[in-house]
Design a protein around this motif. Structure first.
Motif, PDB file in Angstrom:
ATOM      1  N   VAL A  90       7.458  -8.380 -13.797  1.00 51.08           N
ATOM      2  CA  VAL A  90       7.695  -7.297 -14.756  1.00 51.08           C
ATOM      3  C   VAL A  90       6.782  -6.108 -14.473  1.00 51.08           C
ATOM      4  N   MET A  91       5.517  -6.376 -14.162  1.00 52.64           N
ATOM      5  CA  MET A  91       4.595  -5.287 -13.839  1.00 52.64           C
ATOM      6  C   MET A  91       5.096  -4.507 -12.636  1.00 52.64           C
ATOM      7  N   TRP A  92       5.493  -5.209 -11.570  1.00 47.88           N
ATOM      8  CA  TRP A  92       6.004  -4.524 -10.382  1.00 47.88           C
ATOM      9  C   TRP A  92       7.214  -3.659 -10.724  1.00 47.88           C
ATOM     10  N   MET A  93       8.159  -4.208 -11.489  1.00 50.43           N
ATOM     11  CA  MET A  93       9.362  -3.449 -11.815  1.00 50.43           C
ATOM     12  C   MET A  93       9.033  -2.195 -12.625  1.00 50.43           C
ATOM     13  N   PHE A  94       8.121  -2.324 -13.576  1.00 52.47           N
ATOM     14  CA  PHE A  94       7.770  -1.171 -14.410  1.00 52.47           C
ATOM     15  C   PHE A  94       6.991  -0.130 -13.612  1.00 52.47           C
ATOM     16  N   LEU A  95       6.111  -0.567 -12.720  1.00 50.04           N
ATOM     17  CA  LEU A  95       5.354   0.399 -11.927  1.00 50.04           C
ATOM     18  C   LEU A  95       6.247   1.090 -10.901  1.00 50.04           C
ATOM     19  N   PHE A  96       7.163   0.340 -10.299  1.00 51.31           N
ATOM     20  CA  PHE A  96       8.127   0.973  -9.391  1.00 51.31           C
ATOM     21  C   PHE A  96       8.992   1.974 -10.155  1.00 51.31           C
ATOM     22  N   ALA A  97       9.447   1.589 -11.342  1.00 52.89           N
ATOM     23  CA  ALA A  97      10.318   2.456 -12.136  1.00 52.89           C
ATOM     24  C   ALA A  97       9.583   3.710 -12.604  1.00 52.89           C
ATOM     25  N   THR A  98       8.365   3.537 -13.077  1.00 44.53           N
ATOM     26  CA  THR A  98       7.630   4.706 -13.586  1.00 44.53           C
ATOM     27  C   THR A  98       7.257   5.676 -12.472  1.00 44.53           C
ATOM     28  N   SER A  99       7.186   5.190 -11.238  1.00 38.64           N
ATOM     29  CA  SER A  99       6.889   6.095 -10.127  1.00 38.64           C
ATOM     30  C   SER A  99       8.027   7.090  -9.892  1.00 38.64           C
ATOM     31  N   LYS A 100       9.216   6.777 -10.434  1.00 36.87           N
ATOM     32  CA  LYS A 100      10.376   7.671 -10.326  1.00 36.87           C
ATOM     33  C   LYS A 100      10.553   8.534 -11.580  1.00 36.87           C
ATOM     34  N   SER A 101       9.680   8.355 -12.560  1.00 37.68           N
ATOM     35  CA  SER A 101       9.828   9.051 -13.833  1.00 37.68           C
ATOM     36  C   SER A 101       9.058  10.371 -13.844  1.00 37.68           C
ATOM     37  N   LYS A 102       9.624  11.375 -14.495  1.00 39.14           N
ATOM     38  CA  LYS A 102       8.933  12.663 -14.606  1.00 39.14           C
ATOM     39  C   LYS A 102       7.757  12.591 -15.575  1.00 39.14           C
ATOM     40  N   TYR A 103       7.732  11.517 -16.395  1.00 34.24           N
ATOM     41  CA  TYR A 103       6.640  11.373 -17.357  1.00 34.24           C
ATOM     42  C   TYR A 103       5.465  10.609 -16.768  1.00 34.24           C
ATOM     43  N   TRP A 104       5.744   9.618 -15.919  1.00 34.27           N
ATOM     44  CA  TRP A 104       4.666   8.768 -15.410  1.00 34.27           C
ATOM     45  C   TRP A 104       4.527   8.821 -13.888  1.00 34.27           C
ATOM     46  N   GLY A 105       5.380   9.577 -13.224  1.00 30.58           N
ATOM     47  CA  GLY A 105       5.406   9.568 -11.759  1.00 30.58           C
ATOM     48  C   GLY A 105       4.088   9.942 -11.106  1.00 30.58           C
ATOM     49  N   ASN A 106       3.290  10.781 -11.758  1.00 29.53           N
ATOM     50  CA  ASN A 106       2.016  11.223 -11.175  1.00 29.53           C
ATOM     51  C   ASN A 106       0.816  10.520 -11.799  1.00 29.53           C
ATOM     52  N   ALA A 107       1.090   9.427 -12.549  1.00 30.76           N
ATOM     53  CA  ALA A 107      -0.018   8.746 -13.239  1.00 30.76           C
ATOM     54  C   ALA A 107      -0.908   8.037 -12.238  1.00 30.76           C
ATOM     55  N   GLN A 157       0.798  -1.227   0.000  1.00 35.67           N
ATOM     56  CA  GLN A 157       0.000   0.000   0.000  1.00 35.67           C
ATOM     57  C   GLN A 157       0.833   1.281   0.000  1.00 35.67           C
ATOM     58  N   PRO A 158       1.908   1.381   0.808  1.00 38.24           N
ATOM     59  CA  PRO A 158       2.695   2.625   0.804  1.00 38.24           C
ATOM     60  C   PRO A 158       3.333   2.938  -0.546  1.00 38.24           C
ATOM     61  N   TYR A 159       3.508   1.921  -1.371  1.00 36.35           N
ATOM     62  CA  TYR A 159       4.159   2.114  -2.662  1.00 36.35           C
ATOM     63  C   TYR A 159       3.155   2.251  -3.813  1.00 36.35           C
ATOM     64  N   ASN A 160       1.859   2.136  -3.493  1.00 34.65           N
ATOM     65  CA  ASN A 160       0.807   2.224  -4.502  1.00 34.65           C
ATOM     66  C   ASN A 160       1.006   1.209  -5.624  1.00 34.65           C
ATOM     67  N   ILE A 161       1.396  -0.010  -5.224  1.00 34.40           N
ATOM     68  CA  ILE A 161       1.633  -1.102  -6.162  1.00 34.40           C
ATOM     69  C   ILE A 161       0.618  -2.207  -5.891  1.00 34.40           C
ATOM     70  N   PRO A 162      -0.048  -2.723  -6.913  1.00 34.67           N
ATOM     71  CA  PRO A 162      -1.069  -3.761  -6.693  1.00 34.67           C
ATOM     72  C   PRO A 162      -0.453  -5.136  -6.461  1.00 34.67           C
ATOM     73  N   ALA A 163      -1.124  -5.927  -5.655  1.00 27.54           N
ATOM     74  CA  ALA A 163      -0.681  -7.311  -5.457  1.00 27.54           C
ATOM     75  C   ALA A 163      -0.979  -8.152  -6.683  1.00 27.54           C
TER      76      ALA A 163
END
Length: 326
Positions: A309-326, A122-128
């Motif tokens: 792969v989904m977890w890695m991409f969602l964690f990575a995009t949370s650090k991106s200026k393009y997708w961080g606020n998605a 939950q703190p990372y806003n990542i789905p199980a």
């Protein structure tokens, strides 16, 4: 689509929750879509349909009894892992009367695991997502070695050291030639790839699944179809096992990955679609690697390549200026 949402709301709540739970396997919070999925499973095989029904009911009832979030239960979030548990255990284990109890227990455990992982992530806003299904089924598949009342089915791979595929198994020109046979091979592999998300080795089931997704979202259906295409094209280019490609076993994980990245968890755009394509391709590599990693203990990869792969991409995009606020 508006008409399906109207029907969704008109369905009595207990049935609506169950159907939504089935629909959430493909991220569809829509009872009409879930009903189509469930009908498709029965079309593919009565046992698989009953097992999915028992699984989704058991996991949902467990969530009610344990007092978990009413909103999450109503959205079907405590149903889709149980939906997958039933057909999975009946596919990989010998069909016995005791197995129905096994399915109920596994479905209940998937609900507990989901609640725990939701709290952790939950703190990372990542789905199980389907990780509770994977972890639960791995536990139950390995546990059968300790019980005399259960045994492995013929589909469950025996433990063994990974080996190079035989030359005869490598994909031939069947998928590369511009012929009617080639078109049929692609059509079969793509349709089965979508169906294999719920362990259905059936063209008609895959088509019904895609139809159900399209009722909820055309973009979602496009991403699912694209994932299946990627799951055939990339293994063909890499020289994967022909039989696995034809059965759609390289496609079902990219189907889920591309839907998750390109439609559900990132803002739908051209950029997220391109990112989803990259994620889909990497999912195939991840699946091949995990298959070799798990071979010594005789476990299938299930949907774990998609989850990783989904977890890695969602964690990575949370650090991106393009997708961080998605």
């Amino acid at each position: 689509m508006d008409w399906s949402l109207s029907i969704d709301k008109a369905i009595p709540r207990p049935l609506r929750v169950i159907f939504r739970g089935v629909g959430q396997v493909f991220f569809c919070c829509n009872a009409v879509t879930g009903l189509i999925f469930l009908i498709a499973l029965y079309v593919g095989g009565i046992t698989a349909g009953i097992a999915a029904t028992v699984g989704v009911i058991s996991s949902t009832v467990a969530a009610y009894l344990l007092g978990f979030s009413e909103d999450d239960i109503d959205a079907g979030l405590y149903g889709f892992n149980g939906t997958l548990v039933g057909p999975c255990l009946f596919l990989f284990l010998e069909n016995t009367p005791q197995l129905w109890l096994y399915v109920v227990l596994a479905a209940v455990l998937s609900t507990v695991v989901l609640a725990a992982l939701m709290r952790i992530l939950q703190p990372y806003n990542i789905p199980a997502s389907t990780s509770p299904f994977v972890l639960t089924c791995w536990m139950f598949l390995v546990a059968v070695y300790a019980f005399d009342g259960f045994s492995r089915g013929p589909v469950l791979p025996p433990p063994g050291i990974p080996a190079d595929i035989a030359a005869a198994s490598v994909v031939s020109t069947e998928f590369a030639a511009f012929t009617q046979a080639s078109a049929e091979a692609w059509y079969t592999a793509i349709a089965k790839g979508i169906g294999e998300v719920m362990f259905a080795d059936s063209i008609i089931v895959g088509i019904l699944f895609l139809t159900g997704i399209a009722i909820t979202s055309l973009r979602g259906a496009f991403m699912a179809f694209s994932g299946a295409v990627v799951g055939v094209a990339v293994p063909v280019l890499l020289g994967a096992d022909k039989t696995l490609i034809e059965m759609g076993l390289y496609a079902f994980n990219p189907v889920l990955t591309m839907m998750a990245v390109g439609w559900v968890f990132l803002k739908p755009s051209t950029g997220s679609a391109i990112l989803a394509l990259l994620a889909g391709i990497l999912t195939i590599i991840c699946q091949a690697g995990l298959a070799s990693f798990l071979a010594p203990i005789g476990l299938p990869t299930l949907t774990f390549p998609f989850v990783l792969v989904m977890w890695m991409f969602l964690f990575a995009t949370s650090k991106s200026k393009y997708w961080g606020n998605a």
